[in-house]
Design a protein around this motif. Structure first.
Motif, PDB file in Angstrom:
ATOM      1  N   GLY A 116       0.789  -1.228   0.000  1.00  0.00           N
ATOM      2  CA  GLY A 116       0.000   0.000   0.000  1.00  0.00           C
ATOM      3  C   GLY A 116       0.819   1.274   0.000  1.00  0.00           C
ATOM      4  N   GLY A 117       2.134   1.152  -0.039  1.00  0.00           N
ATOM      5  CA  GLY A 117       3.002   2.331  -0.039  1.00  0.00           C
ATOM      6  C   GLY A 117       3.572   2.615   1.334  1.00  0.00           C
ATOM      7  N   ASP A 118       4.324   3.688   1.411  1.00  0.00           N
ATOM      8  CA  ASP A 118       5.059   4.051   2.628  1.00  0.00           C
ATOM      9  C   ASP A 118       4.464   5.254   3.358  1.00  0.00           C
ATOM     10  OD1 ASP A 118       6.779   2.169   1.549  1.00  0.00           O
ATOM     11  OD2 ASP A 118       8.194   3.657   0.804  1.00  0.00           O
ATOM     12  N   ASN A 119       3.319   5.724   2.889  1.00  0.00           N
ATOM     13  CA  ASN A 119       2.821   7.009   3.371  1.00  0.00           C
ATOM     14  C   ASN A 119       1.638   6.903   4.319  1.00  0.00           C
ATOM     15  OD1 ASN A 119       4.609   8.684   1.810  1.00  0.00           O
ATOM     16  ND2 ASN A 119       3.445   8.059   0.019  1.00  0.00           N
ATOM     17  N   ILE A 120       1.515   7.926   5.152  1.00  0.00           N
ATOM     18  CA  ILE A 120       0.309   8.168   5.928  1.00  0.00           C
ATOM     19  C   ILE A 120      -0.366   9.329   5.213  1.00  0.00           C
ATOM     20  CG2 ILE A 120      -0.651   8.884   8.149  1.00  0.00           C
ATOM     21  CD1 ILE A 120       1.867   7.641   9.455  1.00  0.00           C
ATOM     22  N   THR A 121      -1.584   9.093   4.721  1.00  0.00           N
ATOM     23  CA  THR A 121      -2.274  10.092   3.897  1.00  0.00           C
ATOM     24  C   THR A 121      -3.606  10.491   4.519  1.00  0.00           C
ATOM     25  OG1 THR A 121      -3.423   8.415   2.580  1.00  0.00           O
ATOM     26  CG2 THR A 121      -1.275   9.141   1.772  1.00  0.00           C
ATOM     27  N   VAL A 122      -4.062  11.671   4.146  1.00  0.00           N
ATOM     28  CA  VAL A 122      -5.410  12.106   4.488  1.00  0.00           C
ATOM     29  C   VAL A 122      -6.094  12.474   3.175  1.00  0.00           C
ATOM     30  CG1 VAL A 122      -4.762  14.533   4.920  1.00  0.00           C
ATOM     31  CG2 VAL A 122      -6.867  13.607   5.916  1.00  0.00           C
ATOM     32  N   THR A 123      -7.326  12.025   3.024  1.00  0.00           N
ATOM     33  CA  THR A 123      -8.139  12.421   1.883  1.00  0.00           C
ATOM     34  C   THR A 123      -9.309  13.232   2.412  1.00  0.00           C
ATOM     35  OG1 THR A 123      -7.520  10.455   0.637  1.00  0.00           O
ATOM     36  CG2 THR A 123      -9.479  11.631  -0.108  1.00  0.00           C
ATOM     37  N   VAL A 124      -9.393  14.448   1.932  1.00  0.00           N
ATOM     38  CA  VAL A 124     -10.450  15.363   2.362  1.00  0.00           C
ATOM     39  C   VAL A 124     -11.545  15.332   1.298  1.00  0.00           C
ATOM     40  CG1 VAL A 124     -11.003  17.756   2.938  1.00  0.00           C
ATOM     41  CG2 VAL A 124      -8.783  16.795   3.578  1.00  0.00           C
ATOM     42  N   ALA A 125     -12.753  14.951   1.697  1.00  0.00           N
ATOM     43  CA  ALA A 125     -13.875  14.877   0.762  1.00  0.00           C
ATOM     44  C   ALA A 125     -14.650  16.186   0.738  1.00  0.00           C
ATOM     45  CB  ALA A 125     -14.800  13.720   1.133  1.00  0.00           C
ATOM     46  N   THR A 126     -14.757  16.827   1.891  1.00  0.00           N
ATOM     47  CA  THR A 126     -15.416  18.124   2.005  1.00  0.00           C
ATOM     48  C   THR A 126     -14.446  19.032   2.734  1.00  0.00           C
ATOM     49  OG1 THR A 126     -17.541  17.014   2.240  1.00  0.00           O
ATOM     50  CG2 THR A 126     -17.466  19.347   2.795  1.00  0.00           C
ATOM     51  N   ALA A 127     -13.908  19.999   2.038  1.00  0.00           N
ATOM     52  CA  ALA A 127     -12.862  20.838   2.623  1.00  0.00           C
ATOM     53  C   ALA A 127     -13.414  21.843   3.609  1.00  0.00           C
ATOM     54  CB  ALA A 127     -12.103  21.572   1.520  1.00  0.00           C
ATOM     55  N   SER A 128     -12.576  22.209   4.545  1.00  0.00           N
ATOM     56  CA  SER A 128     -12.903  23.248   5.507  1.00  0.00           C
ATOM     57  C   SER A 128     -12.849  24.595   4.801  1.00  0.00           C
ATOM     58  CB  SER A 128     -11.889  23.230   6.646  1.00  0.00           C
ATOM     59  OG  SER A 128     -12.150  24.263   7.547  1.00  0.00           O
ATOM     60  N   THR A 129     -13.803  25.437   5.109  1.00  0.00           N
ATOM     61  CA  THR A 129     -13.777  26.779   4.547  1.00  0.00           C
ATOM     62  C   THR A 129     -12.790  27.649   5.299  1.00  0.00           C
ATOM     63  OG1 THR A 129     -15.670  27.315   5.933  1.00  0.00           O
ATOM     64  CG2 THR A 129     -16.124  26.707   3.649  1.00  0.00           C
ATOM     65  N   VAL A 130     -12.497  27.265   6.510  1.00  0.00           N
ATOM     66  CA  VAL A 130     -11.476  27.944   7.305  1.00  0.00           C
ATOM     67  C   VAL A 130     -10.782  26.882   8.140  1.00  0.00           C
ATOM     68  CG1 VAL A 130     -12.707  30.136   7.501  1.00  0.00           C
ATOM     69  CG2 VAL A 130     -13.053  28.395   9.222  1.00  0.00           C
ATOM     70  N   GLY A 131      -9.629  27.191   8.649  1.00  0.00           N
ATOM     71  CA  GLY A 131      -9.021  26.319   9.641  1.00  0.00           C
ATOM     72  C   GLY A 131      -7.766  25.615   9.185  1.00  0.00           C
ATOM     73  N   MET A 132      -6.789  25.641  10.063  1.00  0.00           N
ATOM     74  CA  MET A 132      -5.547  24.918   9.841  1.00  0.00           C
ATOM     75  C   MET A 132      -5.402  23.909  10.958  1.00  0.00           C
ATOM     76  SD  MET A 132      -2.804  27.753   8.461  1.00  0.00           S
ATOM     77  CE  MET A 132      -2.102  27.985  10.042  1.00  0.00           C
ATOM     78  N   CYS A 133      -4.759  22.787  10.633  1.00  0.00           N
ATOM     79  CA  CYS A 133      -4.491  21.803  11.676  1.00  0.00           C
ATOM     80  C   CYS A 133      -3.078  21.272  11.538  1.00  0.00           C
ATOM     81  CB  CYS A 133      -5.511  20.678  11.664  1.00  0.00           C
ATOM     82  SG  CYS A 133      -5.597  19.740  10.151  1.00  0.00           S
ATOM     83  N   SER A 134      -2.515  20.851  12.666  1.00  0.00           N
ATOM     84  CA  SER A 134      -1.198  20.224  12.738  1.00  0.00           C
ATOM     85  C   SER A 134      -1.411  18.748  13.030  1.00  0.00           C
ATOM     86  CB  SER A 134      -0.369  20.823  13.878  1.00  0.00           C
ATOM     87  OG  SER A 134      -0.227  22.209  13.716  1.00  0.00           O
ATOM     88  N   TRP A 135      -0.773  17.877  12.253  1.00  0.00           N
ATOM     89  CA  TRP A 135      -0.899  16.432  12.459  1.00  0.00           C
ATOM     90  C   TRP A 135       0.277  15.922  13.281  1.00  0.00           C
ATOM     91  CZ3 TRP A 135      -4.843  13.221  10.915  1.00  0.00           C
ATOM     92  CH2 TRP A 135      -5.809  13.785  10.079  1.00  0.00           C
ATOM     93  N   TYR A 136       0.021  14.921  14.128  1.00  0.00           N
ATOM     94  CA  TYR A 136       1.042  14.296  14.970  1.00  0.00           C
ATOM     95  C   TYR A 136       0.948  12.781  14.861  1.00  0.00           C
ATOM     96  CZ  TYR A 136       1.390  18.789  17.435  1.00  0.00           C
ATOM     97  OH  TYR A 136       1.565  20.107  17.755  1.00  0.00           O
ATOM     98  N   VAL A 137       2.104  12.120  14.927  1.00  0.00           N
ATOM     99  CA  VAL A 137       2.156  10.658  15.046  1.00  0.00           C
ATOM    100  C   VAL A 137       3.055  10.339  16.236  1.00  0.00           C
ATOM    101  CG1 VAL A 137       2.768   8.473  13.952  1.00  0.00           C
ATOM    102  CG2 VAL A 137       1.933  10.348  12.548  1.00  0.00           C
ATOM    103  N   LEU A 138       2.583   9.473  17.108  1.00  0.00           N
ATOM    104  CA  LEU A 138       3.363   8.957  18.234  1.00  0.00           C
ATOM    105  C   LEU A 138       3.738   7.525  17.887  1.00  0.00           C
ATOM    106  CD1 LEU A 138       0.886  10.078  21.035  1.00  0.00           C
ATOM    107  CD2 LEU A 138       2.788  11.382  20.115  1.00  0.00           C
ATOM    108  N   TYR A 139       5.035   7.191  17.930  1.00  0.00           N
ATOM    109  CA  TYR A 139       5.444   5.856  17.488  1.00  0.00           C
ATOM    110  C   TYR A 139       6.749   5.407  18.148  1.00  0.00           C
ATOM    111  CZ  TYR A 139       8.993   7.995  14.446  1.00  0.00           C
ATOM    112  OH  TYR A 139      10.087   8.686  13.974  1.00  0.00           O
ATOM    113  N   PHE A 140       6.987   4.102  18.040  1.00  0.00           N
ATOM    114  CA  PHE A 140       8.246   3.499  18.451  1.00  0.00           C
ATOM    115  C   PHE A 140       8.934   2.935  17.220  1.00  0.00           C
ATOM    116  CE2 PHE A 140       5.778   3.231  22.376  1.00  0.00           C
ATOM    117  CZ  PHE A 140       6.711   3.626  23.318  1.00  0.00           C
ATOM    118  N   ARG A 141      10.242   3.041  17.179  1.00  0.00           N
ATOM    119  CA  ARG A 141      11.026   2.412  16.121  1.00  0.00           C
ATOM    120  C   ARG A 141      11.157   0.930  16.434  1.00  0.00           C
ATOM    121  NH1 ARG A 141      15.620   6.990  16.567  1.00  0.00           N
ATOM    122  NH2 ARG A 141      14.666   8.439  15.105  1.00  0.00           N
TER     123      ARG A 141
END
Length: 158
Positions: free
Chosen positions: A122-147
Motif C-alpha cells: 500500500g506504499g510508505d505514506n500516511i495520507t489524508v483524503t479530504v472529501a469536504t474541505a474546511s472553509t477555514v481552519g488549519m491543523c497540525s498532524w502528529y504521530v506517536l510511534y516506536f522504532r
C-alpha cells in the motif's frame, strides 16, 4: 549486554513524536508522513486544530490511510472542532474521535496500535483524503510511534 547494544535498545524504547506543520487541507489526497528505514509501531495519530475546523457548520470530512490501509471506518467522517481541539484517529474500523480540548487514549471506541513498514503493497505514506474541505481552519498532524529498527522513522512528507 555491551554499551553498543544498550544504546541501541534504549533508542528503540523511546517514543518518537513527529509533527506536520499547520496548514489548510483542500479537497483531495495529501501525503502527511512517510515511513522510512524499517517498521514502526504506531501508538497514536491525531490532529490539533490551530484554527477552528468547520465547513459552514457541517464539518470537514476526512479519511486517513496508513500504507494504503484505512486508519478509520474508511467512510468520510465530518469533523468540526474549535481552536485547540484534537481529533484522534482510532487506527481501526471505527470513526475518528473529535473533542473540544482533550481526549483519552485509548478512547471508549477503542484506539488501537498498528505496525507499519516501508515497502508494503500500500506504499510508505500516511495520507489524508479530504472529501469536504474546511472553509477555514488549519491543523497540525502528529504521530506517536516506536522504532522497531534503529534506522526506522516517520518523517514529514514533502
Amino acid at each position: 549486554m555491551g554499551l553498543g547494544a544498550t544504546v541501541k535498545q534504549t533508542s528503540l524504547n523511546i517514543m518518537q513524536v513527529v509533527k506536520r506543520p499547520p496548514q489548510v487541507y483542500p479537497i483531495g489526497a495529501d501525503n502527511l508522513f512517510t515511513i522510512v528505514g524499517g517498521p514502526v509501531y504506531i501508538q497514536g495519530l491525531f490532529f490539533y486544530a490551530d484554527e477552528a475546523i468547520d465547513n459552514a457548520g457541517a464539518g470537514t470530512t476526512m479519511v486517513v490511510q496508513i500504507c494504503g490501509v484505512a486508519a478509520d471506518s474508511a467512510a468520510p467522517t465530518a469533523i468540526a472542532t474549535a481552536i485547540g481541539g484534537v481529533c484522534i484517529w482510532p487506527l481501526n474500523a471505527t470513526v475518528p474521535v473529535p473533542n473540544l480540548a482533550m481526549n483519552i487514549m485509548p478512547t471508549a471506541a477503542g484506539v488501537f496500535s498498528v505496525v507499519a513498514s516501508p515497502g508494503s503493497a500500500g506504499g510508505d505514506n500516511i495520507t489524508v483524503t479530504v472529501a469536504t474541505a474546511s472553509t477555514v481552519g488549519m491543523c497540525s498532524w502528529y504521530v506517536l510511534y516506536f522504532r522497531m529498527e534503529p534506522a526506522a522513522e516517520i518523517i514529514v512528507a514533502a
